[in-house]
Design an enzyme around this catalytic site. Structure first.
Site, short mmCIF file in Angstrom:
data_model
loop_
_atom_site.label_atom_id
_atom_site.label_comp_id
_atom_site.label_asym_id
_atom_site.label_seq_id
_atom_site.Cartn_x
_atom_site.Cartn_y
_atom_site.Cartn_z
N HIS A 56 37.77 -10.69 -49.12
CA HIS A 56 37.77 -10.51 -50.58
C HIS A 56 36.35 -10.59 -51.16
O HIS A 56 36.15 -11.11 -52.27
CB HIS A 56 38.68 -11.54 -51.26
CG HIS A 56 40.11 -11.45 -50.84
ND1 HIS A 56 40.99 -10.53 -51.37
CD2 HIS A 56 40.82 -12.16 -49.92
CE1 HIS A 56 42.18 -10.68 -50.80
NE2 HIS A 56 42.09 -11.64 -49.92
N ASN A 129 48.29 -11.16 -53.72
CA ASN A 129 47.83 -9.80 -53.49
C ASN A 129 48.62 -8.83 -54.37
O ASN A 129 49.52 -9.24 -55.10
CB ASN A 129 48.01 -9.41 -52.01
CG ASN A 129 47.00 -10.05 -51.09
OD1 ASN A 129 45.84 -10.21 -51.44
ND2 ASN A 129 47.44 -10.43 -49.90
N TYR A 339 41.36 -22.16 -47.60
CA TYR A 339 40.68 -21.64 -48.78
C TYR A 339 39.72 -22.67 -49.37
O TYR A 339 38.56 -22.35 -49.65
CB TYR A 339 41.71 -21.18 -49.82
CG TYR A 339 42.21 -19.78 -49.54
CD1 TYR A 339 42.86 -19.49 -48.34
CD2 TYR A 339 42.02 -18.74 -50.45
CE1 TYR A 339 43.31 -18.22 -48.06
CE2 TYR A 339 42.46 -17.46 -50.17
CZ TYR A 339 43.10 -17.20 -48.98
OH TYR A 339 43.53 -15.93 -48.70
#
Length: 483
Positions: A56, A129, A339
């Protein structure tokens, strides 16, 4: 300098007398190391780029708000859903997945759809997404999958052999591959695509009763996609097309909006549903669990500074608030760690304290120190817990709801391995024109693969989803249909 202009200063606030000429030993002499303004400028310039996101990396963002339109407090005590009409500020980042930060916006790729809600009980991140499913369903495969999407270590070129070899050996990817290769693989803009939380989450109400939930963001602009030829043209002429479109739309007052809906499943249904509801490669049928509107998301303000807001924005599915909890989804469970860990590496241990990430509610932690601490670092307050000096204390009412678990500790796959029904259903839902474009796209993508055994293995998956699907791709590649 005119009297109404501010003085240029160094980073430590001292006025700069000359910003055009370095200090030298004489007019032609070597530059002096005592020119600390020059050294600071060059040193800062060398460090102006934080490491780009591993995935990303290319993206755009905007500020906005979420407004509750339906009362769902029977299902969750999360404060952002507390009452109809309540507005919660938010920040959204859209992105491609595989490309570098300088890559084109219009490539065929899933799009990241990450939302940071600044709730009055702390931040809530929904990191999804533009597709309801993903390629894999266990986080242990994620590094390998992303490696296949990156560049070959020798040629530094994209590698179709790796992509299709991995997919053909991971049949759970078939549903997402079908979506990616369909018309929806290249959204027209970030404004003209749906968003999904993708994973299953747990909602808990004020009485402690829980349900499973999936999020859907339905674009009010309508779904629009690009043809491969137009996407390629835009990639050459304006690789920042989606970034520019989002900025210009908001700047002109054409604020994009999404209707936010959820699917709700009773806890006990997870044991009997025909697909594993925690498998992120599968969807829940909307006939079984209809969409329920909960609110509306509107984007109405552009960032003032791309780096400070879009680039330094950090999102994690582990950033949760009371009333919203994880599910046993194996992919989600890995993301809960990965993350935040990526942000600690990329931006720093104090990434959450930067203005774009800082909660709008009060923050009381015992976290101290670390690189780039932007606040008072707790001042002289008590810095450990438990303590007898009146420092912040736990609130038992906000403990997560209990979840029954059972079984042996082991490396265990999902029980359900039907990777073909939903992909086949999707294929059969497409019009003939859409099927033709899907087949052409897949054939073109697979032709560069050097080994026929990889192609034949992948054709076998398409055939199991729908015989026509596999046969048409086999014919396009000039290969036999696997028996």
């Amino acid at each position: 300098m005119s009297s109404d202009r501010k003085k240029l200063t160094t980073g430590w606030g001292a006025p700069v007398g000359d910003n055009q000429n370095s200090q030298t030993a004489g007019a032609r002499g070597p530059t002096l190391i005592q020119d600390v303004h020059l050294l600071e400028k060059l040193a800062h310039f060398n460090r102006e780029r934080v490491p780009e996101r591993v995935v990303h990396a290319k993206g755009a963002g905007a500020h906005g708000y979420f407004e509750v339109t339906q009362d769902l407090t029977a299902y969750t005590k999360a404060s952002l859903f507390a009452e109809v009409g309540k507005r919660t500020p938010l920040f959204v980042r859209f992105s491609t997945v595989a490309g570098e930060s300088g890559s084109a916006d219009t490539v065929r790729d899933p799009r990241g759809f990450a939302v940071k809600f600044y709730t009055d009980e702390g931040n809530y991140d929904l990191v999804g997404n533009n597709t309801p499913v993903f390629f894999i369903r266990d986080a242990i495969k994620f590094p390998d999958f992303i490696h296949t999407q990156k560049r070959h270590p020798q040629t530094h070129l994209k590698n179709p052999n790796a992509i299709w070899d991995f997919w053909s050996l991971s049949p759970e990817s078939l549903h997402q591959v079908t979506i990616l290769m369909s018309d929806r693989g290249i959204p027209a803009t970030y404004r003209h695509m749906h968003g999904f939380g993708s994973h299953t989450f747990k909602w808990v109400n004020a009485e402690g009763k829980a349900v499973w939930v999936k999020y859907h963001f339905k674009t009010e602009q309508g779904v629009q996609n690009l043809s491969p030829s137009l996407a390629a043209q835009l990639a050459a002429e304006n690789p920042d097309y989606h970034t520019e479109d989002l900025f210009n739309a908001i700047e002109s007052g054409d604020f994009p909006a999404w209707k936010v809906c959820v699917q709700i499943m009773p806890l006990e249904d997870a044991n009997t549903y025909r697909f594993d509801p925690f498998d992120v490669t599968k969807v829940w049928s909307q006939k079984d669990y209809p969409l329920i509107e909960v609110g509306r998301m509107v984007l109405d303000r552009n960032p003032d500074n791309y780096f400070a807001e879009v680039e330094q924005a950090t999102f994690s599915p582990g950033t949760l608030v009371p009333g919203i909890e994880p599910s046993p989804d194996k992919m989600l469970q890995g993301r809960l760690f990965a993350y935040s860990d990526a942000h600690r590496y990329r931006v720093g241990a104090n990434h959450h304290a930067l203005p774009i990430n800082r909660p709008h509610s009060e923050v009381n932690t015992y976290q101290r120190d670390g690189q780039m601490r932007p606040d008072s670092n707790g001042g002289g307050s008590v810095y450990y817990e438990p303590n007898s000096f009146g420092g912040p204390a736990e609130s038992p009412a906000d403990k997560p709801a209990p979840l029954d678990v059972t079984g042996q500790a082991d490396s265990v796959a999902y029980d359900h391995n039907d990777h073909y029904t939903q992909a086949g259903d999707l294929y059969r839902l497409l019009s003939e024109e859409e099927r033709e474009r899907l087949v052409q796209t897949i054939v073109a993508a697979m032709k560069p693969v050097e080994r026929d055994e990889i192609k034949i293995r992948q054709i076998g998956h398409f055939y199991k989803a729908d015989p026509e699907y596999g046969t048409r791709i086999a014919e396009g590649l000039g290969l036999p249909v696997p028996q």
